[in-house]
Design a protein around this motif. Structure first.
Motif, PDB file in Angstrom:
ATOM      1  N   ILE A 202       0.683  -1.020   0.008  1.00 33.89           N
ATOM      2  CA  ILE A 202       0.122   0.072   0.052  1.00 33.89           C
ATOM      3  C   ILE A 202       0.898   1.401   0.034  1.00 33.89           C
ATOM      4  CG2 ILE A 202      -1.678   1.282   1.408  1.00 33.89           C
ATOM      5  CD1 ILE A 202      -3.262  -0.911   0.866  1.00 33.89           C
ATOM      6  N   ALA A 203       1.923   1.251   0.727  1.00 32.40           N
ATOM      7  CA  ALA A 203       2.449   2.492   0.954  1.00 32.40           C
ATOM      8  C   ALA A 203       3.350   2.893  -0.384  1.00 32.40           C
ATOM      9  CB  ALA A 203       3.773   2.273   1.958  1.00 32.40           C
ATOM     10  N   TYR A 204       4.008   1.876  -1.120  1.00 32.60           N
ATOM     11  CA  TYR A 204       4.301   2.278  -2.681  1.00 32.60           C
ATOM     12  C   TYR A 204       3.218   2.834  -3.586  1.00 32.60           C
ATOM     13  CZ  TYR A 204       8.741  -0.393  -1.380  1.00 32.60           C
ATOM     14  OH  TYR A 204       9.902  -0.703  -1.069  1.00 32.60           O
TER      15      TYR A 204
ATOM     16  N   ALA B  11       9.313   4.913  -2.142  1.00 31.28           N
ATOM     17  CA  ALA B  11       9.199   4.417  -3.511  1.00 31.28           C
ATOM     18  C   ALA B  11       9.799   2.855  -3.341  1.00 31.28           C
ATOM     19  CB  ALA B  11       9.605   5.179  -4.571  1.00 31.28           C
ATOM     20  N   PRO B  12       9.996   2.336  -4.363  1.00 33.12           N
ATOM     21  CA  PRO B  12      10.557   0.804  -4.331  1.00 33.12           C
ATOM     22  C   PRO B  12      11.931   0.700  -3.989  1.00 33.12           C
ATOM     23  CG  PRO B  12       8.951   0.725  -6.063  1.00 33.12           C
ATOM     24  CD  PRO B  12       9.062   2.352  -5.541  1.00 33.12           C
ATOM     25  N   GLY B  13      12.683   1.928  -4.110  1.00 32.03           N
ATOM     26  CA  GLY B  13      14.162   1.902  -3.844  1.00 32.03           C
ATOM     27  C   GLY B  13      14.392   2.084  -2.263  1.00 32.03           C
ATOM     28  N   VAL B  14      13.483   2.104  -1.588  1.00 29.56           N
ATOM     29  CA  VAL B  14      13.669   2.343  -0.144  1.00 29.56           C
ATOM     30  C   VAL B  14      12.576   1.346   0.660  1.00 29.56           C
ATOM     31  CG1 VAL B  14      14.441   4.487   0.077  1.00 29.56           C
ATOM     32  CG2 VAL B  14      12.073   4.252   0.300  1.00 29.56           C
ATOM     33  N   LEU B  15      13.201   0.952   2.025  1.00 25.76           N
ATOM     34  CA  LEU B  15      12.215   0.190   2.918  1.00 25.76           C
ATOM     35  C   LEU B  15      11.272   0.919   3.540  1.00 25.76           C
ATOM     36  CD1 LEU B  15      12.904  -2.605   4.719  1.00 25.76           C
ATOM     37  CD2 LEU B  15      13.433  -0.911   6.476  1.00 25.76           C
ATOM     38  N   ILE B  16      10.017   0.452   3.578  1.00 22.49           N
ATOM     39  CA  ILE B  16       8.822   0.873   4.001  1.00 22.49           C
ATOM     40  C   ILE B  16       9.013   1.241   5.486  1.00 22.49           C
ATOM     41  CG2 ILE B  16       6.339   1.064   4.237  1.00 22.49           C
ATOM     42  CD1 ILE B  16       6.504  -0.925   1.602  1.00 22.49           C
ATOM     43  N   PRO B  17       8.875   2.377   5.985  1.00 23.57           N
ATOM     44  CA  PRO B  17       9.095   2.485   7.481  1.00 23.57           C
ATOM     45  C   PRO B  17       8.201   1.866   8.207  1.00 23.57           C
ATOM     46  CG  PRO B  17       9.105   4.712   6.437  1.00 23.57           C
ATOM     47  CD  PRO B  17       8.850   3.692   5.346  1.00 23.57           C
TER      48      PRO B  17
ATOM     49  N   SER C  47      20.595   2.795  14.205  1.00 19.37           N
ATOM     50  CA  SER C  47      20.384   2.122  12.906  1.00 19.37           C
ATOM     51  C   SER C  47      19.361   1.037  12.773  1.00 19.37           C
ATOM     52  CB  SER C  47      21.832   1.461  12.559  1.00 19.37           C
ATOM     53  OG  SER C  47      21.840   1.129  11.065  1.00 19.37           O
ATOM     54  N   ASN C  48      18.839   0.792  11.803  1.00 24.27           N
ATOM     55  CA  ASN C  48      17.845   0.043  11.445  1.00 24.27           C
ATOM     56  C   ASN C  48      18.629  -0.907  10.223  1.00 24.27           C
ATOM     57  OD1 ASN C  48      15.786  -1.932  11.049  1.00 24.27           O
ATOM     58  ND2 ASN C  48      14.522  -0.517  10.045  1.00 24.27           N
ATOM     59  N   PRO C  49      19.402  -1.630  10.377  1.00 24.93           N
ATOM     60  CA  PRO C  49      20.246  -2.053   9.479  1.00 24.93           C
ATOM     61  C   PRO C  49      19.480  -3.482   8.767  1.00 24.93           C
ATOM     62  CG  PRO C  49      21.157  -3.287  11.460  1.00 24.93           C
ATOM     63  CD  PRO C  49      19.911  -2.160  11.735  1.00 24.93           C
ATOM     64  N   PRO C  50      19.737  -4.046   7.518  1.00 29.50           N
ATOM     65  CA  PRO C  50      19.255  -5.223   7.196  1.00 29.50           C
ATOM     66  C   PRO C  50      19.650  -6.311   8.137  1.00 29.50           C
ATOM     67  CG  PRO C  50      21.091  -4.729   5.552  1.00 29.50           C
ATOM     68  CD  PRO C  50      20.720  -3.481   6.601  1.00 29.50           C
ATOM     69  N   TYR C  51      18.782  -7.044   8.749  1.00 25.62           N
ATOM     70  CA  TYR C  51      18.943  -8.104   9.797  1.00 25.62           C
ATOM     71  C   TYR C  51      18.353  -9.106   9.531  1.00 25.62           C
ATOM     72  CZ  TYR C  51      14.868  -5.972  11.796  1.00 25.62           C
ATOM     73  OH  TYR C  51      13.366  -5.507  12.293  1.00 25.62           O
ATOM     74  N   ILE C  52      17.526  -9.483   8.529  1.00 23.28           N
ATOM     75  CA  ILE C  52      16.969 -11.082   8.139  1.00 23.28           C
ATOM     76  C   ILE C  52      18.129 -11.800   7.415  1.00 23.28           C
ATOM     77  CG2 ILE C  52      15.052 -12.133   6.907  1.00 23.28           C
ATOM     78  CD1 ILE C  52      13.518  -9.379   6.916  1.00 23.28           C
ATOM     79  N   ALA C  53      18.034 -12.685   7.822  1.00 23.84           N
ATOM     80  CA  ALA C  53      18.992 -13.981   7.472  1.00 23.84           C
ATOM     81  C   ALA C  53      18.361 -14.408   6.013  1.00 23.84           C
ATOM     82  CB  ALA C  53      18.975 -15.044   8.376  1.00 23.84           C
TER      83      ALA C  53
ATOM     84  N   ASP D 129       4.885  -7.491   1.914  1.00 27.79           N
ATOM     85  CA  ASP D 129       5.473  -6.556   1.365  1.00 27.79           C
ATOM     86  C   ASP D 129       6.808  -6.571   0.913  1.00 27.79           C
ATOM     87  OD1 ASP D 129       3.076  -4.968   1.787  1.00 27.79           O
ATOM     88  OD2 ASP D 129       3.951  -3.638   3.254  1.00 27.79           O
ATOM     89  N   LEU D 130       7.591  -7.498   1.820  1.00 26.83           N
ATOM     90  CA  LEU D 130       8.875  -7.690   1.818  1.00 26.83           C
ATOM     91  C   LEU D 130       9.463  -8.188   0.257  1.00 26.83           C
ATOM     92  CD1 LEU D 130       8.260  -8.058   4.870  1.00 26.83           C
ATOM     93  CD2 LEU D 130      10.495  -9.193   5.049  1.00 26.83           C
ATOM     94  N   ARG D 131       8.408  -8.859  -0.379  1.00 23.15           N
ATOM     95  CA  ARG D 131       8.920  -9.326  -1.662  1.00 23.15           C
ATOM     96  C   ARG D 131       9.011  -8.065  -2.514  1.00 23.15           C
ATOM     97  NH1 ARG D 131       3.383 -11.835  -3.056  1.00 23.15           N
ATOM     98  NH2 ARG D 131       2.586 -10.125  -1.618  1.00 23.15           N
ATOM     99  N   PHE D 132       8.417  -6.909  -2.426  1.00 25.33           N
ATOM    100  CA  PHE D 132       8.659  -5.800  -3.216  1.00 25.33           C
ATOM    101  C   PHE D 132       9.691  -4.691  -2.638  1.00 25.33           C
ATOM    102  CE2 PHE D 132       4.501  -7.640  -3.869  1.00 25.33           C
ATOM    103  CZ  PHE D 132       4.448  -7.566  -5.287  1.00 25.33           C
ATOM    104  N   GLU D 133      10.267  -4.768  -1.600  1.00 26.10           N
ATOM    105  CA  GLU D 133      11.150  -4.037  -1.075  1.00 26.10           C
ATOM    106  C   GLU D 133      12.697  -4.341  -1.641  1.00 26.10           C
ATOM    107  OE1 GLU D 133       9.624  -2.383   3.137  1.00 26.10           O
ATOM    108  OE2 GLU D 133       9.357  -4.487   3.098  1.00 26.10           O
ATOM    109  N   PRO D 134      13.541  -3.465  -1.330  1.00 29.63           N
ATOM    110  CA  PRO D 134      15.067  -3.557  -1.880  1.00 29.63           C
ATOM    111  C   PRO D 134      15.526  -4.598  -0.879  1.00 29.63           C
ATOM    112  CG  PRO D 134      14.763  -1.492  -1.041  1.00 29.63           C
ATOM    113  CD  PRO D 134      13.425  -1.879  -0.920  1.00 29.63           C
ATOM    114  N   PRO D 135      15.964  -5.865  -1.496  1.00 27.23           N
ATOM    115  CA  PRO D 135      16.479  -6.954  -0.644  1.00 27.23           C
ATOM    116  C   PRO D 135      17.703  -6.448   0.277  1.00 27.23           C
ATOM    117  CG  PRO D 135      16.195  -7.773  -2.956  1.00 27.23           C
ATOM    118  CD  PRO D 135      16.155  -6.316  -2.898  1.00 27.23           C
TER     119      PRO D 135
END
Ligand code: GLN
Length: 283
Positions: free
Chosen positions: A69-71, A86-92, A190-196, A206-212
């Motif tokens: 929805i956010a995108y 937009a799709p270039g950033v994580l949705i807060p 920092s909120n870094p990428p932390y998913i294994a 939503d994660l399927r559409f966010e920047p890996p």
């Protein structure tokens, strides 16, 4: 115009969950007719004109394909601000507001003894943490980094829209490589990428559409958290505070990394869902 184009019938015939259909329709009404959300009820017999109708159909079908929805709206509320996304950033995420609140508490503590306060937001994405803090605290200067130049374009435009440009500086690079080796801060967040790697959540919602690169380190999930903790002391003032967001099951590992780096006053903070979500420590 035929009655099946009224808001009422478009909404009741939509295969989307009712709340999502209403959010997207409110967006169409705002964009095409400058109408407030209340028009969903007060004007429910209104028929959409061709261009508004095709916009609605496009949003509806993209949402049915899973687009966040956010995108689709191009914006997301976070803490007390609204950010362009937009799709270039994580949705807060709401849980990340915890980092902002931890930062604000430290800022109010420092206000007793300091005039200007320096904050670093590593991996800022849309600028969420940096801008939410600058919006609340006019005496802070925030440095926000990201390795993605696409993300920094969005973050800078958010700073401009929120009129926070004079308080914020954006630097491109991976973690501390983005800043000068002499730069020191009172607070690092920092909120870094932390998913294994291989975590099934990456294939869901939503994660399927966010920047890996904003979600996963393509490894254990701890690689970026470790780099951020290990590099923090060289960029913190004495007694400076480091706080990092992490996955619901990573607090033990992050505490261990902070302990072995001789941070003191290490604390685990829970999000509103009751998950361990942030670890903080002091130099
Ligand atoms: N909190 C996000 C999620 O679980 C992950 C973001 C991140 O890795 N920092 O969807």
């Amino acid at each position: 115009m035929s009655s099946d184009l009224t808001l009422r019938s478009l909404l009741s015939n939509s295969p989307l969950p009712a709340n999502e259909a209403r959010i997207l329709m409110a967006h169409v009404l705002e964009q095409h007719y400058a109408l407030p959300r209340s028009a969903l009820l007060s004007r429910d017999d209104m028929a959409l004109q061709a261009n508004a109708l095709s916009h609605w159909k496009e949003l509806e079908s993209k949402r049915l394909d899973g687009e966040p929805i956010a995108y689709l709206l191009g914006k997301k509320g976070f803490h007390n601000i609204e950010l362009r996304v937009a799709p270039g950033v994580l949705i807060p995420r709401p849980e990340t507001e915890l980092l902002v609140d931890i930062g604000l508490l430290e800022i109010s503590r420092l206000n007793e003894c300091k005039k200007s306060i320096e904050v670093l937001d590593l991996g800022t994405g849309s600028g969420a943490i940096a801008l939410a803090l600058a919006h609340e605290a006019s005496n802070i200067s925030v440095t926000a980094t990201d390795q993605s130049s696409d993300a920094l374009v969005i973050a800078r435009s958010n700073a401009k829209l929120l009129r926070l440009e004079s308080q914020t500086r954006f630097c491109q690079g991976s973690w501390y490589e983005a800043i000068s080796k002499d730069d020191v801060f009172d607070i690092i967040l920092s909120n870094p990428p932390y998913i294994a790697n291989q975590d099934p959540h990456l294939m869901q919602g939503d994660l399927r559409f966010e920047p890996p690169s904003a979600l996963t380190d393509h490894s254990t999930g701890l690689i970026c958290l470790e780099a951020i903790v290990l590099g923090a002391k060289a960029h913190l003032n004495n007694a400076g505070l480091l706080a990092v967001e992490h996955g619901f099951d990573q607090s033990g590992a992050v505490v261990e990394i902070m302990r072995s780096t001789q941070f003191r006053d290490i604390q685990i903070h829970q999000d509103l869902a009751g998950h361990n979500r942030v670890v903080s420590g002091r130099k």
